[in-house]
Write an enzyme that holds these catalytic residues in place. Structure first.
Site, PDB file in Angstrom:
ATOM      1  N   GLY A  92       0.802  -1.214   0.000  1.00  0.00           N
ATOM      2  CA  GLY A  92       0.000   0.000   0.000  1.00  0.00           C
ATOM      3  C   GLY A  92       0.838   1.268   0.000  1.00  0.00           C
ATOM      4  O   GLY A  92       0.345   2.355   0.300  1.00  0.00           O
ATOM      5  N   LEU A  93       2.141   1.131  -0.331  1.00  0.00           N
ATOM      6  CA  LEU A  93       3.033   2.300  -0.292  1.00  0.00           C
ATOM      7  C   LEU A  93       3.370   2.816  -1.682  1.00  0.00           C
ATOM      8  O   LEU A  93       4.303   3.602  -1.867  1.00  0.00           O
ATOM      9  CB  LEU A  93       4.301   1.960   0.505  1.00  0.00           C
ATOM     10  CG  LEU A  93       4.031   1.502   1.950  1.00  0.00           C
ATOM     11  CD1 LEU A  93       5.317   1.130   2.649  1.00  0.00           C
ATOM     12  CD2 LEU A  93       3.286   2.587   2.745  1.00  0.00           C
ATOM     13  N   GLY A  94       2.606   2.376  -2.680  1.00  0.00           N
ATOM     14  CA  GLY A  94       2.738   2.958  -4.023  1.00  0.00           C
ATOM     15  C   GLY A  94       3.964   2.507  -4.792  1.00  0.00           C
ATOM     16  O   GLY A  94       4.532   3.298  -5.555  1.00  0.00           O
ATOM     17  N   SER A  95       4.376   1.229  -4.623  1.00  0.00           N
ATOM     18  CA  SER A  95       5.604   0.797  -5.308  1.00  0.00           C
ATOM     19  C   SER A  95       5.442   0.782  -6.821  1.00  0.00           C
ATOM     20  O   SER A  95       6.378   1.137  -7.548  1.00  0.00           O
ATOM     21  CB  SER A  95       6.072  -0.567  -4.800  1.00  0.00           C
ATOM     22  OG  SER A  95       5.044  -1.508  -4.927  1.00  0.00           O
ATOM     23  N   ALA A  97       3.492   2.756  -8.625  1.00  0.00           N
ATOM     24  CA  ALA A  97       3.485   4.157  -9.084  1.00  0.00           C
ATOM     25  C   ALA A  97       4.889   4.740  -9.032  1.00  0.00           C
ATOM     26  O   ALA A  97       5.302   5.490  -9.930  1.00  0.00           O
ATOM     27  CB  ALA A  97       2.542   4.983  -8.209  1.00  0.00           C
ATOM     28  N   ALA A  98       5.664   4.375  -7.994  1.00  0.00           N
ATOM     29  CA  ALA A  98       7.041   4.870  -7.873  1.00  0.00           C
ATOM     30  C   ALA A  98       7.879   4.353  -9.043  1.00  0.00           C
ATOM     31  O   ALA A  98       8.676   5.094  -9.627  1.00  0.00           O
ATOM     32  CB  ALA A  98       7.637   4.421  -6.538  1.00  0.00           C
ATOM     33  N   ASP A 139      -1.829   7.840  -6.588  1.00  0.00           N
ATOM     34  CA  ASP A 139      -0.490   7.291  -6.310  1.00  0.00           C
ATOM     35  C   ASP A 139       0.578   7.939  -7.192  1.00  0.00           C
ATOM     36  O   ASP A 139       1.561   8.479  -6.700  1.00  0.00           O
ATOM     37  CB  ASP A 139      -0.467   5.774  -6.556  1.00  0.00           C
ATOM     38  CG  ASP A 139      -1.151   4.989  -5.468  1.00  0.00           C
ATOM     39  OD1 ASP A 139      -1.899   5.592  -4.691  1.00  0.00           O
ATOM     40  OD2 ASP A 139      -0.947   3.762  -5.408  1.00  0.00           O
TER      41      ASP A 139
HETATM   42  O1  PMV Z   1      -2.396   0.211  -4.435  1.00  0.00           O
HETATM   43  P1  PMV Z   1      -2.416   0.976  -3.130  1.00  0.00           P
HETATM   44  O2  PMV Z   1      -2.534   0.090  -1.946  1.00  0.00           O
HETATM   45  O3  PMV Z   1      -1.296   1.943  -3.030  1.00  0.00           O
HETATM   46  O4  PMV Z   1      -3.788   1.810  -3.060  1.00  0.00           O
HETATM   47  C1  PMV Z   1      -4.198   2.736  -3.989  1.00  0.00           C
HETATM   48  C2  PMV Z   1      -5.266   3.636  -3.458  1.00  0.00           C
HETATM   49  C3  PMV Z   1      -6.721   3.241  -3.775  1.00  0.00           C
HETATM   50  O5  PMV Z   1      -7.489   4.398  -3.414  1.00  0.00           O
HETATM   51  C4  PMV Z   1      -7.167   2.058  -2.929  1.00  0.00           C
HETATM   52  C5  PMV Z   1      -6.930   2.926  -5.254  1.00  0.00           C
HETATM   53  C6  PMV Z   1      -6.831   4.121  -6.189  1.00  0.00           C
HETATM   54  O6  PMV Z   1      -6.777   3.886  -7.416  1.00  0.00           O
HETATM   55  O7  PMV Z   1      -6.840   5.264  -5.726  1.00  0.00           O
END
Ligand code: PMV
Length: 306
Positions: A92-95, A97-98, A139
């Site tokens: 859930g720390l955006g790996s 996206a990073a 993210d």
């Molecule tokens: O993939 P995560 O755990 O970093 O979560 C993303 C955030 C959410 O709101 C759950 C999904 C989104 O697309 O915003």
């Protein structure tokens, strides 16, 4: 092409308030972590990502397809991209996206194209769609901006506003365990919301209101009010059935250690990470580490010690 490689960094992200509701157009508040993904681009005959042999099967295919999208969007500069990460995966720390932001930065640089936060986010979005299907964009926008932001999904013109904090805003990030893919958690929540739209709509309204209140609290430097909003947000995520026993136990542990607020962050589900807002998180990190918890400190905003 210079002799030294192009390098680009994509920080991970922590959602302070508003995950999940952000998918439906409600506001969220998120900031960059000190940890993230570094990409390096070396001259090559073709545009490609070096994927370590340890990554196999579906994950390997997904990475290659996602990188291909970013390569297409940047005109396939002739580079081989290597990546290195100090960000825990599937927490859930955006790996993802990073990774997307780090790749976008080096591809744009190698292609000698402008690399404003907006352009980086646009290329990263191509990769994130492969990883997540229909991400809200919070993210990779947070990672590309590299600062605390108020984010609201608005299609082509997302609302992105930097948020300033007059005091250091420090988090303890505690890792509870790997969890299932975001795509699945988001889809399961969508199915429940489609079945009971007015009940879930009421909860999303409240999450959105907390994000807006959180911004005001941060701008005033009122970390107690931000912490309370985080606590209430965790309760709502629990009501949305996005928490688990492991996450709840960690939330209570951080509150007992003096957190002003604690909540799960990101998609949640059967694992992930918990954020604790502390004025001084270092003693709590030392204590939890001694007790075997994987955790670290990250400052999301505010003045930094030199
Ligand atoms: O993939 P995560 O755990 O970093 O979560 C993303 C955030 C959410 O709101 C759950 C999904 C989104 O697309 O915003």
């Amino acid at each position: 092409m210079p002799l030294t490689p192009f390098t680009g960094f994509g920080p991970g992200k922590a959602i302070l308030l508003g995950e999940h509701a952000v998918v439906y157009g409600y506001p969220a508040l998120a900031g960059p972590l000190s940890r993230g993904v570094t990409a390096r681009a070396f001259p090559s005959k073709r545009c490609q990502l070096s994927i370590p042999p340890s990554i196999r099967g579906e994950r390997r295919r997904l990475l290659a397809t996602a990188f291909e999208k970013a390569a297409q969007a940047t005109g396939r500069p002739l580079v081989r991209v290597e990546v290195e990460s100090d960000l825990p995966l599937s927490m859930g720390l955006g790996s993802s996206a990073a990774l997307a932001v780090a790749c976008a930065r080096v591809l744009l640089a190698a292609a000698r194209r402008p690399a404003s936060c907006k352009q980086v986010a646009r290329v990263a979005d191509e990769m994130e769609r492969e990883f997540h299907g229909t991400p809200s964009g919070v993210d990779h926008t947070t990672s590309a901006q590299g600062r605390l932001i108020f984010f609201r999904r608005r299609g082509k013109t997302d609302q992105v506003k930097p948020v300033e904090c007059p005091r250091p805003l420090k988090l303890l990030v505690a890792l509870v365990g790997e969890r299932g893919p975001t795509k699945q958690t988001v889809a399961a929540l969508r199915a429940r919301r489609d079945q009971w739209p007015s009940r879930y709509g009421r909860l999303f309204d409240e999450v959105g209101a907390l994000a807006a209140e959180g911004v005001k609290a941060i701008e005033r430097g009122d970390l107690a009010a931000l912490g309370d909003a985080m606590n209430v947000n965790h309760g709502l995520l629990s009501a949305l059935q996005l928490s688990s026993e492991g996450l709840d136990v960690m939330v209570h542990r951080l509150r007992r250690l003096g957190a002003l607020g604690a909540k799960l962050t990101g998609a949640g589900g059967d694992g992930g990470a918990v954020l604790g807002l502390f004025l001084e998180p270092e003693p709590a990190v030392a204590r939890l580490s001694r007790e075997g918890v994987r955790c670290f400190v990250s400052q999301l905003a505010g003045p930094r010690e030199l």
